[in-house]
Design a protein around this motif. Structure first.
Motif, short mmCIF file in Angstrom:
data_model
loop_
_atom_site.label_atom_id
_atom_site.label_comp_id
_atom_site.label_asym_id
_atom_site.label_seq_id
_atom_site.Cartn_x
_atom_site.Cartn_y
_atom_site.Cartn_z
N GLY A 185 -8.04 -1.38 -9.48
CA GLY A 185 -8.87 -1.23 -8.30
C GLY A 185 -9.92 -0.15 -8.47
N ASN A 186 -10.73 0.02 -7.42
CA ASN A 186 -11.70 1.10 -7.40
C ASN A 186 -11.47 1.94 -6.16
OD1 ASN A 186 -12.97 -0.23 -5.17
ND2 ASN A 186 -13.96 -1.60 -6.63
N VAL A 187 -12.28 3.00 -6.00
CA VAL A 187 -12.05 3.93 -4.91
C VAL A 187 -12.12 3.25 -3.55
CG1 VAL A 187 -12.89 6.02 -3.77
CG2 VAL A 187 -12.86 5.88 -6.27
N SER A 188 -13.09 2.36 -3.37
CA SER A 188 -13.23 1.69 -2.08
C SER A 188 -12.03 0.81 -1.79
CB SER A 188 -14.52 0.86 -2.05
OG SER A 188 -14.48 -0.15 -3.05
N GLU A 189 -11.51 0.14 -2.84
CA GLU A 189 -10.33 -0.71 -2.64
C GLU A 189 -9.11 0.13 -2.27
OE1 GLU A 189 -10.15 -2.72 -6.31
OE2 GLU A 189 -11.37 -4.41 -5.67
N VAL A 190 -8.99 1.29 -2.96
CA VAL A 190 -7.87 2.17 -2.66
C VAL A 190 -7.97 2.69 -1.23
CG1 VAL A 190 -6.80 4.38 -3.21
CG2 VAL A 190 -7.49 2.84 -5.04
N SER A 191 -9.18 3.07 -0.81
CA SER A 191 -9.38 3.55 0.55
C SER A 191 -9.00 2.47 1.55
CB SER A 191 -10.83 3.97 0.75
OG SER A 191 -11.16 5.05 -0.11
N SER A 192 -9.35 1.22 1.23
CA SER A 192 -9.00 0.11 2.11
C SER A 192 -7.50 -0.07 2.20
CB SER A 192 -9.66 -1.17 1.62
OG SER A 192 -9.28 -2.27 2.41
N GLU A 193 -6.81 0.00 1.05
CA GLU A 193 -5.35 -0.13 1.04
C GLU A 193 -4.71 1.01 1.83
OE1 GLU A 193 -4.11 -0.27 -2.99
OE2 GLU A 193 -5.09 -2.18 -3.42
N HIS A 194 -5.26 2.21 1.66
CA HIS A 194 -4.71 3.36 2.38
C HIS A 194 -4.91 3.19 3.89
CE1 HIS A 194 -3.37 7.34 3.19
NE2 HIS A 194 -4.56 7.78 3.58
N SER A 195 -6.06 2.67 4.28
CA SER A 195 -6.32 2.44 5.71
C SER A 195 -5.35 1.42 6.29
CB SER A 195 -7.76 1.96 5.91
OG SER A 195 -8.68 2.94 5.49
N ILE A 196 -5.07 0.40 5.52
CA ILE A 196 -4.10 -0.62 5.97
C ILE A 196 -2.71 0.00 6.12
CG2 ILE A 196 -2.90 -2.73 5.30
CD1 ILE A 196 -5.53 -3.61 3.96
N ALA A 197 -2.34 0.85 5.14
CA ALA A 197 -1.03 1.51 5.20
C ALA A 197 -0.92 2.39 6.44
CB ALA A 197 -0.81 2.34 3.94
#
Length: 580
Positions: free
Chosen positions: A475-487
């Motif tokens: 992944g990339n930073v934006s994808e990680v941020s999205s996953e974190h937001s979902i969590a």
């Protein structure tokens, strides 16, 4: 498995009695008894070691086989085995130089010297006469985490076997009767075997250790298999399930099973004080604090001098922020039972909340002197450091405990929380991972919460560190941020669901306030922060130092809320001083 097998034809459990020299090892009752009918009390590992040697007799069991069977989930060395053999010999009055029972074969392993006579007994896994007792018995999911010889399912004994077991297990029944709960009905003055099993279970329950609690569950269940109308055993079963959830990370399903068993006890004996106390404890584990208070008050209506109900009321009032009431009830309990270690811990916890740390330490020391291995007292010692902002000492305390007792997730949680306050966000994330796969959904949820809050703090402080953390993924930073937001959103919904299901715990409201704060939703954060304070959250220093409220700390509304919190704490301190 060394303690019982299952019949391939009926599915029934097959237990064994191993007789050698003057000893009999009974895998159904989990006992070792001498011919003089005195029980040789063995710790769990010693019992398991002896069971392996009995099953293999007259064969030799290698060190590798013993390590694999006695410690299936832990990596230990030969020295640990040698020490355990030494302890077992000491319990058996055996001499390594001139052994009677256990022989060491150099380079090959160990074996039992006496001839071993093996008899078996088939026990049905289900009894149609005891639906609730069987349903409330929950086996661990992995099949390994609970001691195997506690896994009794029912007792369908002939009269002769009842007499033998009664003599073998309870030759000291006079001592057990002397320890009978002060609320037990007078009808127990001449107990049968069902009551003897209940008394034995009560003794193990009050040791407040995981293996003993599991043993208590089996003994209560066995008592009910003999007498399905023994309300006391249902009450004991409820308490043991609740203790498993509260202290030993048992599955969440045990919460409802504790309630069901308490209801059954009340249905059988509406005047039984223990049953209402058990119901109160079960309600507490569901987060229903007001209901828990009411159930314990009902227990005191049935039995005025019931110290366990008093202690429970004091503990729940502390969590509700009503500290003067908490101290009043705990002091009443300690007047009745001055050496009750759990009451000592609850008093220390209330004194911590009142910020009277020197007196709190005195009561923690007393609790630990009464029960040095108390998980509750050791956890409270960590809270003593945390509430004073002594995060380095808290970290060191929890780290040592988590190394000594790696399966106790309360200590892992305390370690991760200490790391979070110290700003060691990556360490907090890594430590929290140990909680995520817990069989107890409550522990897993707390692990997810800590990890999410630590990730948010890490992201806020240094985005590059967050990128490095997931650099091994695609992944990339934006994808990680999205996953974190979902969590974060999933966690938010889970805690809101707990409130919708009736939880009035301040901790649940505070969790929502922190989650909304790291999502920069200040209005929602303030709403749940106000709710947490009104529900009794009073730990001002812990809140103001929490890294998740960085976005609120300089806001005038947050300052006003902290002033309100301090006013409520001051009111509780004054009320406590007035009642002294």
């Amino acid at each position: 498995m060394v303690h019982h097998h299952t019949s391939p034809y009926t599915g029934d459990a097959i237990y064994y009695r191993y007789q050698f020299n003057d000893l009999t090892l009974n895998t159904r009752l989990g006992t070792l008894v001498r011919d003089d009918k005195l029980e040789v009390r063995l710790p769990w590992l010693s019992y398991r070691l002896l069971s392996v040697l009995c099953e293999a007799a007259p064969g030799i069991v290698s060190q590798e086989q013993l390590l694999e069977k006695v410690w299936p989930d832990v990596v230990v060395g030969d020295e640990t085995l040698k020490q355990r053999i030494k302890l077992l010999r000491r319990a058996l009055n055996d001499d390594a130089h001139t052994p009677i029972y256990i022989e060491a074969i150099r380079g090959r392993g160990y074996r039992l010297l006496p001839q071993v006579i093996v008899t078996s007994e088939v026990t049905p896994t289900r009894m149609t006469s005891l639906d609730l007792a069987n349903d409330t018995h929950v086996m661990p999911e992995d099949g390994k985490s609970y001691p195997l010889f506690w896994k009794l399912t029912s007792l369908s004994l002939a009269a002769l076997m009842l007499i033998f077991a009664l003599v073998a297990l309870f030759i000291s029944s006079g001592d057990n009767l002397a320890k009978l709960d002060e609320n037990a009905p007078s009808s127990l003055a001449s107990p049968g075997f069902d009551v003897e099993l209940y008394l034995k279970g009560l003794d193990y329950y009050h040791r407040y250790r995981e293996a003993d609690n599991l043993h208590a569950i089996e003994l209560f269940t066995s008592a009910l298999a003999i007498n399905p109308n023994l309300a006391l055993a249902y009450s004991g079963l409820s308490d043991a399930y609740s203790q498993g959830v509260f202290q030993f990370n048992a599955p969440r399903l045990w919460q409802q099973k504790a309630i069901d068993a308490a209801y059954k006890a009340i249905a059988l004996d509406p005047n039984l004080a223990q049953a209402y106390k058990s119901l109160g404890l079960a309600y507490y584990n569901k987060g229903w604090l007001n209901k828990a208070i009411n159930a314990n008050v009902k227990a005191l209506q049935k039995q005025a001098n019931y110290h366990e109900a008093m202690t429970n009321i004091g503990f729940i009032y502390r969590e509700m922020g009503q500290l003067s009431k908490s101290m009043m009830w705990i002091n009443k309990a300690l007047t009745l039972s001055p050496n009750h270690s759990v009451s000592c811990v609850h008093k220390a916890q209330s004194l911590i909340a009142l910020e009277d740390f020197p007196k709190a330490q005195l009561w923690l020391d007393r609790a630990l002197s009464l029960q040095p291995d108390s998980l509750l007292a050791n956890d409270a010692q960590g809270l003593w450091y945390l509430h004073q902002g002594r995060f380095l000492q808290a970290k060191a305390h929890y780290f040592k405990l988590s190394q000594d007792l790696p399966r106790q997730t309360h200590f892992i949680h305390g370690l991760a929380l200490s790391q979070l306050y110290l700003g060691e966000f990556q360490l907090a994330i890594d430590t929290s991972k140990s909680l995520l796969n817990s069989d107890n959904p409550q522990i897993a949820l707390q692990g997810r919460l800590l990890a999410a809050l630590a990730k948010s703090a890490l992201k806020e402080n240094d985005n590059q560190q967050l990128e490095d953390e997931i650099s091994m993924s695609d992944g990339n930073v934006s994808e990680v941020s999205s996953e974190h937001s979902i969590a974060l959103e999933l966690l938010t919904q889970e805690f809101k669901q707990r409130l919708l299901q009736g939880s009035d715990r301040a901790a649940d409201s505070l969790s929502l306030a922190l989650l909304y704060a790291v999502q920069n939703e200040q209005e929602a954060s303030y709403r749940y922060l106000i709710q947490a304070i009104n529900q009794g959250y009073l730990a001002q220093q812990l809140l103001t130092l929490h890294p998740s409220i960085n976005t609120l700390r300089n806001d005038s509304r947050f300052t006003q809320l902290m002033d309100e919190l301090l006013q409520q704490l001051t009111f509780q301190k004054q009320a406590y001083q007035e009642q002294k």
